[in-house]
Write a protein that holds these residues in place. Structure first.
Motif, short mmCIF file in Angstrom:
data_model
loop_
_atom_site.label_atom_id
_atom_site.label_comp_id
_atom_site.label_asym_id
_atom_site.label_seq_id
_atom_site.Cartn_x
_atom_site.Cartn_y
_atom_site.Cartn_z
N ARG A 100 0.61 -1.04 0.05
CA ARG A 100 -0.20 0.36 0.00
C ARG A 100 1.27 1.23 -0.11
O ARG A 100 1.94 1.46 0.66
CB ARG A 100 -0.71 0.23 1.21
CG ARG A 100 -1.87 -1.03 1.13
CD ARG A 100 -2.50 -1.10 2.23
NE ARG A 100 -4.00 -2.05 1.84
CZ ARG A 100 -4.33 -2.35 3.45
NH1 ARG A 100 -4.60 -1.37 4.15
NH2 ARG A 100 -5.97 -3.20 3.19
N LEU A 101 0.66 2.11 -0.95
CA LEU A 101 1.42 3.00 -0.91
C LEU A 101 0.86 4.52 -1.07
O LEU A 101 -0.44 4.90 -1.46
CB LEU A 101 1.49 3.69 -2.39
CG LEU A 101 2.39 4.20 -2.57
CD1 LEU A 101 4.26 4.59 -2.08
CD2 LEU A 101 2.96 5.01 -4.48
N THR A 102 0.92 5.64 0.05
CA THR A 102 0.16 6.34 0.98
C THR A 102 0.73 7.68 0.38
O THR A 102 1.97 7.86 0.88
CB THR A 102 -0.17 6.79 2.35
OG1 THR A 102 -1.23 5.99 2.42
CG2 THR A 102 -0.91 7.73 2.16
N LEU A 103 0.68 8.61 -0.83
CA LEU A 103 1.18 9.61 -1.38
C LEU A 103 0.20 11.04 -0.30
O LEU A 103 -0.53 11.09 0.11
CB LEU A 103 0.77 10.69 -2.57
CG LEU A 103 1.60 9.26 -3.53
CD1 LEU A 103 0.62 9.23 -5.28
CD2 LEU A 103 2.91 8.64 -3.45
N TYR A 104 1.01 11.84 0.26
CA TYR A 104 0.85 12.70 1.63
C TYR A 104 1.19 14.40 0.79
O TYR A 104 1.74 14.56 0.39
CB TYR A 104 0.98 13.25 2.31
CG TYR A 104 1.11 11.94 3.46
CD1 TYR A 104 -0.85 11.73 4.10
CD2 TYR A 104 1.81 10.59 3.86
CE1 TYR A 104 -0.93 11.00 5.04
CE2 TYR A 104 1.23 9.94 4.78
CZ TYR A 104 0.14 9.14 5.17
OH TYR A 104 -0.16 8.72 5.43
N TYR A 105 -0.38 14.56 -0.55
CA TYR A 105 0.23 15.93 -0.51
C TYR A 105 -0.43 17.76 0.50
O TYR A 105 -1.41 17.71 0.64
CB TYR A 105 -1.46 16.41 -1.69
CG TYR A 105 -0.18 15.79 -2.90
CD1 TYR A 105 0.28 15.91 -4.29
CD2 TYR A 105 -0.91 13.83 -2.39
CE1 TYR A 105 0.68 15.13 -4.75
CE2 TYR A 105 -0.41 13.21 -3.87
CZ TYR A 105 0.11 14.21 -5.04
OH TYR A 105 0.40 13.51 -5.83
N GLY A 106 1.06 18.34 1.13
CA GLY A 106 0.12 19.59 1.68
C GLY A 106 0.30 20.88 1.11
O GLY A 106 1.58 21.24 -0.47
N VAL A 107 -0.35 21.10 1.61
CA VAL A 107 -0.75 23.02 0.71
C VAL A 107 -0.16 24.21 2.09
O VAL A 107 -1.20 23.71 3.48
CB VAL A 107 -1.63 23.21 0.33
CG1 VAL A 107 -2.44 24.53 0.23
CG2 VAL A 107 -2.29 22.00 -0.98
N THR A 108 0.31 25.17 1.84
CA THR A 108 0.38 26.27 2.81
C THR A 108 0.12 27.84 1.60
O THR A 108 0.42 27.44 0.52
CB THR A 108 1.97 26.07 3.92
OG1 THR A 108 2.41 26.94 2.55
CG2 THR A 108 1.92 25.18 4.71
N PRO A 109 -0.14 28.17 2.33
CA PRO A 109 -0.56 29.38 1.70
C PRO A 109 1.02 30.03 0.53
O PRO A 109 0.91 31.31 -0.53
CB PRO A 109 -0.45 31.11 2.23
CG PRO A 109 -0.82 30.78 3.37
CD PRO A 109 -0.61 29.13 3.40
N ALA A 110 2.25 28.72 1.16
CA ALA A 110 3.95 29.71 0.59
C ALA A 110 4.05 28.51 -0.25
O ALA A 110 5.03 28.81 -0.55
CB ALA A 110 4.66 30.15 2.21
N ALA A 111 3.51 27.65 -0.03
CA ALA A 111 4.05 26.30 -0.69
C ALA A 111 3.62 25.45 -0.91
O ALA A 111 2.42 24.58 0.11
CB ALA A 111 5.80 26.05 -0.20
N PHE A 112 4.05 24.16 -1.34
CA PHE A 112 2.85 22.93 -1.82
C PHE A 112 4.25 21.59 -0.95
O PHE A 112 5.62 22.11 -1.34
CB PHE A 112 2.74 22.59 -3.12
CG PHE A 112 1.87 24.00 -3.58
CD1 PHE A 112 0.50 23.64 -3.44
CD2 PHE A 112 2.55 24.57 -4.32
CE1 PHE A 112 0.06 24.46 -4.34
CE2 PHE A 112 1.71 25.06 -5.03
CZ PHE A 112 0.62 25.37 -4.99
#
Length: 212
Positions: A39-51
């Motif tokens: 199993r593979l989990t991809l975590y995508y994060g978002v802030t106002p300044a960067a991904f």
């Protein structure tokens, strides 16, 4: 052959032993290779300044698996771009070099077990006409101080593929049944206000979402 299972927005990041961005909005994408029982989990994060992006691989089977290569992120960008790097050495840190991205892969890599002024785990990709105050600039970095790998390569379709992660050179991680392997978090920032705008994005990200 990983197949999509689903996704969800997370209120907070799962616990990790690696450095992580604080206070980001997270999307977890779940995939599975049923035959290999992985199993593979991809975590995508978002802030106002960067991904950000990182991956977690879990062995759900009964057989030990050896991980040879697992990048933190892979991204395709359109348009002609120039690669800006900042390597150096003692009393000669942050030496700026720039060259067009071509179909010959350009890679920044450390195989010494550490990052340093000789092998900074980051680079910029910029439009050919980008200046300090105008133009598109992308910034990439890896939250990792060990052996790392970053590359950029232009395809026949005119896309630039960017990859970031742990260096696959001499790398082999034994993943026993029930164990998980986490990649370091990769960071990307963007500005259409030139190199100065990109610097401001990264400064804001580090000050507000990375420094404790």
């Amino acid at each position: 052959e990983f197949r999509y299972l689903g996704c969800e927005a997370l209120r907070e990041a799962p616990a990790s032993r690696l450095p992580l961005t604080r206070g980001e909005k997270l999307l977890a994408v779940y995939l599975e290779d049923a035959a290999a029982e992985l199993r593979l989990t991809l975590y995508y994060g978002v802030t106002p300044a960067a991904f950000t992006r990182r991956a977690v691989l879990e062995n759900c089977g009964k057989t030990t698996v050896t991980v040879r290569k697992l990048m933190s992120m892979s991204l395709d960008l359109p348009g002609e771009l120039a690669l800006h790097t900042f390597s150096g050495g003692w009393i000669a840190e942050m030496q700026h070099t720039a060259a067009p991205v071509t179909m010959a892969r350009s890679a920044l890599e450390s195989t010494t077990g550490a990052s340093s002024s000789r092998a900074n785990p980051g680079f910029l990709l910029a439009a050919p006409d980008a200046t300090e105050e105008a133009g598109m600039v992308y910034g990439f970095n890896l939250l990792y101080s060990g052996s790392h790998y970053l590359s950029a390569q232009r395809s026949l379709q005119g896309l630039t593929r960017v990859m970031q992660g742990i260096s696959p050179a001499n790398f082999a991680w034994t993943l026993a049944p029930g164990e998980r392997f986490e990649t370091p978090e990769a960071v990307m920032a963007f500005s259409d206000a030139g190199f100065g705008g990109l610097s401001a994005c990264v400064h804001s990200y580090v000050n507000h979402y990375l420094v404790p």
